[in-house]
Structure formats: C-alpha cells, structure tokens
Design an enzyme around this catalytic site. Structure first.
Site, mmCIF file in Angstrom:
data_model
loop_
_atom_site.group_PDB
_atom_site.id
_atom_site.type_symbol
_atom_site.label_atom_id
_atom_site.label_comp_id
_atom_site.label_asym_id
_atom_site.label_seq_id
_atom_site.Cartn_x
_atom_site.Cartn_y
_atom_site.Cartn_z
ATOM 1 C CG HIS A 156 -1.702 -1.378 1.238
ATOM 2 N ND1 HIS A 156 -2.875 -1.440 0.852
ATOM 3 C CD2 HIS A 156 -1.429 -2.180 2.096
ATOM 4 C CE1 HIS A 156 -3.420 -2.698 1.204
ATOM 5 N NE2 HIS A 156 -2.392 -3.075 2.066
ATOM 6 C CB SER A 286 15.641 20.916 -13.084
ATOM 7 O OG SER A 286 15.003 22.052 -13.268
#
Length: 497
Positions: A156, A286
C-alpha cells in the site's frame, strides 16, 4: 522541404535503434515483397511452370533491393492505379523485364503484404528477444550484488516487513522473465501464410497446376523453407488470421507494462534517495533547479511503456471486425501499429539496458529509513508467541510469566500511536523503543530490545531466495544461457536523455 519541415515520429528521430528502424523501412518492406515474388516464381518453376524462364529468375535476383528509381516508378504507378502492390509489380517488371509477365503469378495482394508482415515481425522479435535477455542479465548482476542489503518492503506504499535490495530486483526480473517467455512462445508458434489463393481455398493455384493439389502443397512447403517458417497456418482467409497479430501484440506490449512498474519503483526510490538511475557528469536535471537529479530516463521509459502497453486494444478491435474472409479496414491501422509495436518495445529495451546497467544504491540512506521504521516492525515479532527467530525467544518470557498476547497487543498499540504522534505532529524521531523500555509490562524483554534492532534479523529468506532464483544453476541463469554470447558481445547503450 527538409526533414525539419515535416512531421517525423519521435520513435525515428529520438528513441529506437537503427536496426529496428531499418527493418520497418519502406526499402526493407518492399524488398521483402520482391523476395517473396522470387520465392513464388522459383517454386512455380520447380513444379513445372515452364513459362518462368531462367532469365526471369536471374533478373529478379539481380534487383531484389528496391532502388530509389524503383520507388519513383512505383509512386507514379500507385498514383495512377491506386494500388500499391500492383505499382510495385510494375516497378519490379521494369527492372526485370524477362519476369514482367510472371511476377505475382497466381497470387493475391496478401501473398506479399501478409507474408512480408510475418517475415518482418519474426525478424523484429529476433532483435527484441536478446535485448530483453540483456536487461535481465544486468538486473541479475545487480540482484546478486545487493542480495543481503536489508531494505524496507512496502505494501500500500506503506512500510511493511523487511526485504533486501536484491529481492526487489528479483521481483523486476521475474516480470521480465515472463515477458521473455511470452515473446519466445509467440515467436516459436509463428507460421506463414504462404500461397493460399484469394480466399484461402488454393483455387488460383489449383488452376495453374491443373488441379494437382499435391503441387499446391509442395509449393507452400518450398515457400516456408525459403522464408524460414516451419509451416503455414492450417486455415487462411484472404489474410492470415488477425488473431496472430493480437497474440504477438499481447506478448510484446507486456514489456510496456513491466517497464512502467519497474521505472515506477525506481522513481519512488529516487524520491527517497535510496536508489538512482545513472546520471552523467554533465547531465542537467532541471533547467530551473540546478540541484535536481530528476529520474528522466525512468520517466522516458515509463512514457514509452505506457504507449506500448496500450496497443493491444487496436489489434483486438481490428481482429474482431474482419468480416467473413477479410475487410480492408485492417490495412491502414496495421501500417502504423505493427512497426510502432516493435519500435516502442525496442526503445523501451534500449532505455532499460542503460538504466539497469548503472543503478546507484545508497546503503546509508536505506539504513536510516530502516531504523526509522524498525521500532514499529519489531513489535510484530513481539506478538508472535512461538517465534524462534529472535534472541532468547523474547515473547515466550512474557507468556511464561502469565502475559496475554491480547494484552501485549493493546500495550503496543497504545505506545505505537504515541510514538507515531511524535513523528507526525512534532517532527521528532521514532521513540517507540524507549517507550517499550520504560513500560513495566515489557520488563521481561528490556535487556533484549537492543539486540532486536538489526534489520538483517527481519529479511527472512530474502538472500536465499535471490541466490536460488538468479544464482548459479537457477532458473534465470538457465534461461539466459542461449543468449550469453549475444549479451556479452553487446556494448551497453549510452543514452542522451
């Protein structure tokens, strides 16, 4: 106009290999048509069609590769006749005039179009399969290197029990092994359309062989032998069954889903700074944030994998609307989807090769995460009354003194929630161990708590599982054995992401 003025697929300009792009080029496709026309003429001549001369066969052999001039002739003819196969029949006949009258003798258009697709897909799988094996090989080495390194397992996307870094890599390998086996299976099952006539009844070939069915069967045996196929499909329509395309697409597109899952794991692990994809010295992560090391290769692979995984629905829809013996609404979509299926798979495997060959692990970061969650995990073991996995069988001491498992569960639940509150609301460290040490109920285990704070105690058989799966004599090594010469002779692809 230049190549910068018209649309080009990124699969061509950025992602796929030269060998795969060449395979699905127009020259490759239409030269394959010419090979098929030669195979047909040779087979028919061998079986007694005396109008096919030695000069015809010789001229056909001399012009199997479609030249630029031939493409020009075919383009003019197709514009005039609105039929691509007949345009190329005419172009072939111009350079092989002795064969002009017998090219395509007895055949329908699908003799060249469908048989060529089968030949191209077979070759494409021969290119893809070793690339899948190479990625498995890379990850096998990685799994063995890190088979003992404890790391948090997640269910999960929440911390669960410990595994090892190598065990997680084996999870990736097993999916790729399934893909490899699926592609191998459809490759091995692939058959030929052959010379079946207009609706798969052999009628036109019975006519040219004076109703000699044995010669029709022999012609198809000759064609299969020349083209490298074991046999023809038992039943053909005007086309080979489009179920074949769907089977191939399901197998190859499975790689896309696998790549999405593997790169998804890597992207999450990169966020946690536990594992990173290769990052070159001068690479920019970036344009705005110079400090970033974005997982751009993993993201590219995931993006290509998503497109690849989506293709089987097209093949299913095409197959399902092939009315009766054939409908031409399969043509345009297959011209796009068959090459893209393999170009995408090729691009994914190029990326996965580079990714899997240079994964970087940060053990200290992994250990820090382990230790932040381990206090919660050891409570699960405290609740197991019959465990022999921990020093001195701790819980047995509590049970032997009249302690109740249910009472222990409640004590741990309360302390765990208190420790979680410190972490979540105060930004503090996980102090569950100290709380247990300060709770009288757990006094029988106080002296043993520190010994329990070793992540390696909780990985179960993970190292053994890794060794058994990818180690010497394991199923992965056995599966890779036929591909090792190819793998070891293939240089790792370096990508400009």
């Amino acid at each position: 106009m230049t190549g910068y003025d018209t649309y080009k697929t990124p699969l061509d300009s950025r992602y796929s290999s030269d060998e795969m792009k060449q395979l699905f080029s127009q020259r490759s496709r239409h030269s394959t048509w010419r090979k098929l026309w030669l195979y047909l003429a040779e087979g028919e001549k061998e079986l007694g069609i005396d109008t096919i001369t030695d000069a015809a066969i010789s001229q056909m052999k001399q012009h199997l590769i479609v030249s630029n001039d031939d493409f020009g002739v075919a383009a003019v003819e197709e514009k005039r006749r609105k039929h691509d196969v007949m345009a190329h029949v005419h172009a072939f006949g111009q350079v092989a005039p002795a064969a002009a009258g017998i090219i395509h003798y007895g055949a329908t258009s699908c003799y060249v179009t469908d048989n060529a697709e089968l030949m191209l897909m077979k070759k494409a799988m021969e290119l893809i399969i070793p690339k899948v094996a190479k990625v498995i090989y890379n990850l096998r080495s990685f799994a063995l290197e890190w088979k003992d390194e404890p790391t948090l397992g997640y269910t999960h996307y929440q911390p669960a029990q410990m595994i090892t870094v190598g065990k997680r890599a084996c999870q990736w390998i097993q999916m790729l092994m399934m893909d490899l086996e699926n592609i191998e299976r459809v490759y091995q099952d692939l058959k030929f359309r052959g010379a079946q006539g207009t609706t798969g009844t052999h009628a036109s070939f019975l006519e040219i062989f004076n109703n000699d069915a044995g010669k029709v069967d022999r012609l198809n045996e000759i064609l299969c032998q020349k083209a490298g196929f074991p046999s023809c499909y038992d039943i053909s329509y005007q086309t080979y069954p489009r179920k074949v395309d769907l089977n191939i697409a399901n197998a190859v597109a499975g790689l896309g889903a696998t790549c999405m899952q593997i790169t998804g794991d890597i992207r999450h692990l990169a966020n946690m700074k536990e594992l990173e994809e290769p990052f070159s010295k001068d690479q920019i992560g970036s344009s705005a944030m110079a400090y970033k090391r974005n997982p751009m290769l993993s993201e590219r692979i995931a993006s290509l994998g998503r497109k690849l995984a989506s293709l089987p629905i097209n093949f299913m829809n095409t197959m399902s609307v092939q009315w009766m013996e054939r409908s031409l609404d399969d043509s345009a979509i297959r011209r796009s989807d068959i090459p893209e299926l393999f170009l995408l798979a090729d691009a994914c495997m190029i990326g996965m090769d580079a990714l899997s060959n240079g994964l970087v692990v940060y053990p200290k970061r992994i250990h820090a995460h382990n230790m932040s969650e381990l206090p919660f995990m050891i409570t699960g073991y405290i609740l197991i009354c019959n465990t022999n996995a921990l020093p001195e069988n701790i819980i047995m001491k509590i049970c032997a003194q009249g302690g109740s498992r249910q009472d222990a569960h409640e004590e741990i639940r309360v302390l765990s929630h208190q420790a979680s509150a410190v972490v979540k609301h105060e930004g503090g460290e996980n102090d569950l161990v100290e709380r247990i040490k300060n709770t009288e109920y757990f006094k029988p285990v106080w002296d043993d708590i520190d010994n329990m704070m070793d992540p390696k105690l909780y990985v179960g058989r993970a190292p053994e599982i890794v060794q058994r799966y990818v180690g010497q004599g394991g199923p992965v090594e056995v599966k890779l054995a036929p591909y090792m010469q190819k793998i070891l002779g293939t240089a790792t692809v370096q990508l400009n992401v």
